[in-house]
Design a protein around this motif. Structure first.
Motif, short mmCIF file in Angstrom:
data_model
loop_
_atom_site.label_atom_id
_atom_site.label_comp_id
_atom_site.label_asym_id
_atom_site.label_seq_id
_atom_site.Cartn_x
_atom_site.Cartn_y
_atom_site.Cartn_z
N GLU A 282 120.22 43.28 94.51
CA GLU A 282 121.31 42.35 94.92
C GLU A 282 120.56 41.66 96.12
N LEU A 283 119.86 42.72 97.15
CA LEU A 283 119.36 42.31 98.19
C LEU A 283 118.17 41.22 98.07
N ARG A 284 117.38 41.37 97.11
CA ARG A 284 116.23 40.30 96.57
C ARG A 284 116.84 39.19 96.40
N ALA A 285 117.96 39.13 95.69
CA ALA A 285 118.65 37.94 95.24
C ALA A 285 119.09 37.01 96.45
N VAL B 115 113.74 46.25 104.63
CA VAL B 115 113.78 47.86 104.71
C VAL B 115 113.15 48.61 105.99
N LYS B 116 112.00 48.14 106.40
CA LYS B 116 111.37 48.65 107.59
C LYS B 116 112.05 48.48 108.87
N ALA B 117 112.23 47.13 108.99
CA ALA B 117 112.77 46.94 110.36
C ALA B 117 114.48 46.84 110.44
N HIS B 118 115.04 46.72 109.26
CA HIS B 118 116.59 46.74 109.35
C HIS B 118 117.18 47.76 108.56
N GLY B 119 116.48 48.56 107.80
CA GLY B 119 117.01 49.76 107.43
C GLY B 119 117.89 49.49 105.99
#
Length: 69
Positions: A47-50, A37-41
């Motif tokens: 879905e991202l967590r999985a 989230v912080k470095a790549h936006g």
């Protein structure tokens, strides 16, 4: 206990060189999401967590070499 890790270089299209490791998958997931989230936006979504959790690997490197207190 085997540590788990994820390496940004394994993420398709990434040029980031960060590698994150932790003793538990839960701890690793939280650190990985924070970085994504912080470095790549990215947005913190299920879905991202999985997707990221599926990329976790066992750290087969040297045993824990921390000095005993």
């Amino acid at each position: 206990m085997s540590r788990k890790y994820i390496d940004c270089r394994d993420y398709p299209g990434s040029t980031c060189s960060v590698k994150i490791s932790a003793d538990t998958e839960a701890e690793l997931l939280e650190a990985t999401i924070e970085h994504a989230v912080k470095a790549h936006g990215h947005q913190d979504t299920p879905e991202l967590r999985a997707q990221l959790a599926a990329m976790f690997k066992d750290d087969t490197g040297n045993a824990d070499t921390r000095l005993a207190a």
